[in-house]
Design an enzyme around this catalytic site. Structure first.
Site, PDB file in Angstrom:
ATOM      1  N   GLU A 115       0.857  -1.186   0.000  1.00  0.00           N
ATOM      2  CA  GLU A 115       0.000   0.000   0.000  1.00  0.00           C
ATOM      3  C   GLU A 115       0.891   1.235   0.000  1.00  0.00           C
ATOM      4  O   GLU A 115       1.960   1.234   0.613  1.00  0.00           O
ATOM      5  CB  GLU A 115      -0.907   0.028   1.230  1.00  0.00           C
ATOM      6  CG  GLU A 115      -1.794  -1.199   1.368  1.00  0.00           C
ATOM      7  CD  GLU A 115      -2.460  -1.271   2.734  1.00  0.00           C
ATOM      8  OE1 GLU A 115      -3.191  -0.321   3.083  1.00  0.00           O
ATOM      9  OE2 GLU A 115      -2.241  -2.261   3.456  1.00  0.00           O
ATOM     10  N   LYS A 117       2.299   4.605   1.248  1.00  0.00           N
ATOM     11  CA  LYS A 117       2.385   5.206   2.581  1.00  0.00           C
ATOM     12  C   LYS A 117       1.969   6.671   2.464  1.00  0.00           C
ATOM     13  O   LYS A 117       2.710   7.496   1.952  1.00  0.00           O
ATOM     14  CB  LYS A 117       3.802   5.086   3.141  1.00  0.00           C
ATOM     15  CG  LYS A 117       3.948   5.566   4.567  1.00  0.00           C
ATOM     16  CD  LYS A 117       5.364   5.331   5.070  1.00  0.00           C
ATOM     17  CE  LYS A 117       5.496   5.759   6.519  1.00  0.00           C
ATOM     18  NZ  LYS A 117       5.295   7.214   6.692  1.00  0.00           N
ATOM     19  N   ASP A 119       1.282  10.436   3.367  1.00  0.00           N
ATOM     20  CA  ASP A 119       1.977  11.389   4.231  1.00  0.00           C
ATOM     21  C   ASP A 119       0.946  12.244   4.966  1.00  0.00           C
ATOM     22  O   ASP A 119       0.637  13.373   4.584  1.00  0.00           O
ATOM     23  CB  ASP A 119       2.906  12.272   3.385  1.00  0.00           C
ATOM     24  CG  ASP A 119       3.991  12.921   4.234  1.00  0.00           C
ATOM     25  OD1 ASP A 119       4.125  12.549   5.411  1.00  0.00           O
ATOM     26  OD2 ASP A 119       4.697  13.794   3.720  1.00  0.00           O
ATOM     27  N   TYR A 227      -6.742   1.434   6.523  1.00  0.00           N
ATOM     28  CA  TYR A 227      -5.801   0.380   6.125  1.00  0.00           C
ATOM     29  C   TYR A 227      -5.714  -0.797   7.102  1.00  0.00           C
ATOM     30  O   TYR A 227      -5.079  -1.800   6.795  1.00  0.00           O
ATOM     31  CB  TYR A 227      -4.401   0.951   5.890  1.00  0.00           C
ATOM     32  CG  TYR A 227      -3.811   1.774   7.015  1.00  0.00           C
ATOM     33  CD1 TYR A 227      -3.491   1.212   8.242  1.00  0.00           C
ATOM     34  CD2 TYR A 227      -3.545   3.126   6.830  1.00  0.00           C
ATOM     35  CE1 TYR A 227      -2.937   1.967   9.260  1.00  0.00           C
ATOM     36  CE2 TYR A 227      -2.988   3.901   7.842  1.00  0.00           C
ATOM     37  CZ  TYR A 227      -2.682   3.306   9.052  1.00  0.00           C
ATOM     38  OH  TYR A 227      -2.125   4.054  10.061  1.00  0.00           O
ATOM     39  N   LYS A 318      10.815   3.439   2.357  1.00  0.00           N
ATOM     40  CA  LYS A 318      10.739   4.859   2.027  1.00  0.00           C
ATOM     41  C   LYS A 318      11.286   5.133   0.617  1.00  0.00           C
ATOM     42  O   LYS A 318      12.252   4.503   0.176  1.00  0.00           O
ATOM     43  CB  LYS A 318      11.539   5.687   3.038  1.00  0.00           C
ATOM     44  CG  LYS A 318      10.966   5.683   4.450  1.00  0.00           C
ATOM     45  CD  LYS A 318       9.671   6.464   4.516  1.00  0.00           C
ATOM     46  CE  LYS A 318       9.292   6.838   5.927  1.00  0.00           C
ATOM     47  NZ  LYS A 318      10.068   7.928   6.494  1.00  0.00           N
ATOM     48  N   CYS A 412      27.869  43.439 -11.047  1.00  0.00           N
ATOM     49  CA  CYS A 412      27.550  42.220 -11.788  1.00  0.00           C
ATOM     50  C   CYS A 412      28.819  41.419 -12.044  1.00  0.00           C
ATOM     51  O   CYS A 412      29.799  41.960 -12.588  1.00  0.00           O
ATOM     52  CB  CYS A 412      26.872  42.567 -13.115  1.00  0.00           C
ATOM     53  SG  CYS A 412      26.539  41.123 -14.160  1.00  0.00           S
ATOM     54  N   CYS A 415      29.377  41.436 -16.191  1.00  0.00           N
ATOM     55  CA  CYS A 415      29.717  42.614 -17.000  1.00  0.00           C
ATOM     56  C   CYS A 415      30.295  43.768 -16.195  1.00  0.00           C
ATOM     57  O   CYS A 415      30.726  44.772 -16.766  1.00  0.00           O
ATOM     58  CB  CYS A 415      28.491  43.082 -17.772  1.00  0.00           C
ATOM     59  SG  CYS A 415      27.175  43.745 -16.720  1.00  0.00           S
ATOM     60  N   CYS A 430      20.878  42.962 -12.566  1.00  0.00           N
ATOM     61  CA  CYS A 430      21.753  43.664 -13.505  1.00  0.00           C
ATOM     62  C   CYS A 430      20.840  44.250 -14.573  1.00  0.00           C
ATOM     63  O   CYS A 430      20.026  43.521 -15.154  1.00  0.00           O
ATOM     64  CB  CYS A 430      22.759  42.707 -14.139  1.00  0.00           C
ATOM     65  SG  CYS A 430      23.738  43.472 -15.449  1.00  0.00           S
ATOM     66  N   CYS A 435      24.495  42.758 -21.145  1.00  0.00           N
ATOM     67  CA  CYS A 435      25.197  41.804 -20.274  1.00  0.00           C
ATOM     68  C   CYS A 435      25.210  40.419 -20.923  1.00  0.00           C
ATOM     69  O   CYS A 435      24.157  39.907 -21.323  1.00  0.00           O
ATOM     70  CB  CYS A 435      24.505  41.734 -18.917  1.00  0.00           C
ATOM     71  SG  CYS A 435      25.257  40.530 -17.791  1.00  0.00           S
TER      72      CYS A 435
END
Length: 678
Positions: A115, A117, A119, A227, A318, A412, A415, A430, A435
């Site tokens: 099945e 799992k 969360d 379950y 997992k 920058c 450039c 920038c 550039c």
């Protein structure tokens, strides 16, 4: 050999895990994801195994579970609600099988029920004579919080079992959770109301279940998968002998069980199931972090029993972690196609979601300041699907004295222009349109698969073209020649010819892709399609006012202003003209309405189905998809409102009930014949 540093590290790990336990169980304010906790826990466990003298009675490894928070009555579980042992790969799963087989004297052939799992948060439900009388959280497994009024608000939990003669007492275990779409709506509403967003659906579920006002819980629209079933009544005919039979009984009682569960006859089949959902879990409407594997036979389960903490007959395998802790070594900055300067974290390599991650985005200066992240910190990295990894949290307890704050550069790195941070924005930019970084980013985006789809024009080729001065704008691509390209390093005549051909072929891309390729801020692929449906030519779009753009369904203020402003810039107007001259498509093609006879038939429109037994050629999920595609709906239990029962091998009680109610039964072959072509 035990060192002082090792002992200090163990103490730090222990304190961090204890803080996480306290925050989760007592404060209802989780500070650490399961994957991160698991990794740190296993590291502590390994160190304590290596150095037993470091084990202390208060170590998290020595405790079965946490405490119970205040605010609800604490009650003892009628049957302990054990947590599951975790495995993190198929080899650890094989070790689990070897362990339980050692507990059985004779050679035993078994099958397993797998099945997904979910969360969420585990609940224990008690029914007396078919009526829900109690709902309890897991708590520490022995004692939980009594939240019956909140449980009653969950519509997928029946208040009365769907049985004519219910057992005197039934215990049902399952998982309360928030579907992805519901979670997104809740977070959107919280943002609009100025409230903090929930970190993930599990945390939101936990916080919801502990609300003192059931009206708040009802508004959140939690869901539930059952379950586990315990029947406490010697006189009832409901007496499942396997986990699979229990799931079917739960469905007959009116519970929702995970539709993707499967009986596996071997470890190989278990592995195939695990691999399938590891790859496809992002398609599910809910979060899942692994697979629960249970020995199907209740007789064998009873023989194997429990350890102090876990059942021996079940384990949680997992999926590869989407969050993990690692060390932050350095922070650099990257300049994108819009000029945005993004800090980039360089990390010690860590395995995450099946890949090795060494870099992660830090977004902007505000984000760094909010996290208080420093070079040298231990940080938690997240990666979901194909999203670029990002740092989501710092573990300050593990911060070394040498950790250094990050300072955003003022110029920058590409450039040398001075960087600016526009008022009201979190991003530093920038603003030099020449550039090289902005040009490279624009070219890569323009050539991407969802835009012009120019095969062969990747980052390395773009870097080559820009550095050699062959391309100074997107329009220059359409003037490249084979002769020019072959002058570049490591570019042969055939690859040059292929690239020129691919660029020429891109002229056939539709108007929506061209618009997306222009890289207008906030205009993604879907928005580009929406805009080009409304504005059939670039001239119409360029003339549109902000109000005209906002009038298009799905286009908000931010997108409308961005598009309007983009077309007001002379350089962009010139670019559009240049691209039009090269032959790109800046208008929508005429479309014809398909004839009525091409409409997909729906042979089961409005019909309600129930599935029972094992199908030979289809999984239950596949059968359900076909029913829905044919216009029908699937229910978990047979009633007078059921139109058809799809019967496989060993149909069981549902088939019997269908016969009693004279409900038509359909074989798998009949079903496939009627759904052929869907």
């Amino acid at each position: 050999m035990l060192t002082v540093n090792t002992e200090q590290w163990v103490n730090q790990l222990r304190r961090q895990l204890q803080r996480a336990n306290y925050a989760y169980y007592l404060q209802d304010n989780p500070i650490m994801e399961d994957e991160v906790y698991d990794r740190l826990y296993r590291e502590l466990q390994a160190l304590e195994e290596k150095y037993p003298e470091l084990i202390t009675p208060d170590s998290p490894t020595q405790r079965v579970g946490g405490g119970v928070s205040e605010g609800f009555a604490s009650v003892k579980h009628n049957i302990p609600l054990y947590s599951l042992e975790n495995a993190f790969d198929l080899s650890e799963l094989a070790q689990w099988v070897a362990r339980w087989q050692n507990q059985v004297s004779e050679e035993t052939t078994v099958n397993y029920v797998c099945e997904l799992k979910i969360d969420g948060n585990a609940l224990a439900l008690t029914y007396e004579n078919g009526i829900l009388v109690r709902g309890v959280t897991r708590g520490d497994g022995e004692t939980g919080e009594e939240i019956t009024n909140n449980v009653r608000t969950i519509r997928t939990i029946p208040l009365r079992l769907d049985l004519e003669n219910p057992p005197a007492r039934v215990e049902v275990r399952g998982e309360a959770f928030l579907p992805r779409k519901t979670f997104e709506k809740i977070n959107q509403a919280r943002s609009e109301n100025g409230e903090a967003r929930f970190a993930n659906p599990r945390n939101a579920t936990s916080g919801t279940l502990r609300q003192l006002d059931p009206k708040v819980v009802a508004k959140r629209q939690l869901d539930f998968f059952a379950y586990t079933l315990y029947v406490i009544d010697e006189n009832t005919t409901i007496n499942p002998k396997t986990q699979a039979e229990s799931l079917e009984s739960l469905q007959e009682m009116g519970f929702q069980v995970n539709p993707n569960h499967k009986i596996c006859q071997s470890l190989k089949q278990v592995g195939d199931y695990y691999q399938k959902w590891q790859e496809e879990r992002e398609k599910l409407p809910y979060e899942t972090d692994g697979v629960v594997i249970k020995i199907n036979s209740y007789a064998l389960q009873e023989k194997l029993g429990f350890t102090q903490k876990f059942p021996r007959w079940a384990i949680a395998l997992k999926f590869p972690a989407e969050e993990a802790p690692t060390k932050l070594k350095e922070i650099t900055v990257n300049v994108g196609r819009t000029g945005a300067v993004t800090p980039l974290a360089h990390l010690e390599p860590v395995s995450l979601a099946g890949t090795t991650v060494q870099r992660a985005t830090l977004h902007n200066t505000d984000f760094i300041n909010e996290l208080d992240v420093r070079i040298g910190d231990t940080v938690v990295v997240r990666k979901a699907g194909d999203i670029i990894p990002e740092i989501v949290r710092v573990l300050p307890e593990l911060r070394p004295e040498s950790a250094q704050p990050f300072i955003m550069p003022t110029e920058c790195p590409e450039c040398g222009s001075r960087l600016v941070r526009p008022e009201g924005e979190a991003v530093t930019r920038c603003v030099n349109v020449s550039c090289p970084a902005i040009l490279r980013g624009s070219l890569v985006h323009f050539a991407s698969r969802d835009a012009m789809d120019i095969n062969g024009l990747g980052e390395k080729m773009v870097e080559n073209l820009v550095s050699q001065g062959l391309v100074t704008s997107v329009a220059d691509l359409y003037h490249l020649t084979v002769e020019q390209l072959t002058q570049l390093e490591r570019v042969g005549k055939q690859s040059a010819s292929n690239l020129v051909s691919a660029i020429a072929q891109s002229k056939h891309q539709p108007w929506s892709r061209v618009l997306y390729g222009l890289g207008i801020r906030y205009v993604g692929k879907v928005n580009a399609e929406t805009l080009t449906e409304r504005f059939s030519t670039v001239e119409e779009l360029a003339r549109a006012s902000v109000e005209d753009l906002k009038a298009v369904e799905g286009i908000g203020e931010e997108i409308a202003r961005s598009v309007y402003q983009w077309f007001r810039i002379e350089a962009n107007q010139a670019l559009v003209k240049q691209l039009q001259e090269t032959g790109l498509n800046f208008q929508a093609e005429a479309t014809e309405t398909p004839p009525a006879e091409t409409t997909i038939a729906q042979p089961f429109a409005g019909k309600k189905f129930v599935l029972t037994g094992k199908l030979k050629h289809l999984t239950r999920s596949e059968a359900q998809q076909l029913i829905e595609r044919a216009g029908g709906k699937v229910s978990s239990s047979v009633s007078s409102k059921t139109d058809y029962v799809l019967v496989g091998d060993k149909g069981g009680s549902k088939q019997k009930k269908a016969q009693e109610l004279n409900i038509p039964q359909m074989t798998e072959d009949e079903f496939q014949a009627r759904t052929m072509g869907l």
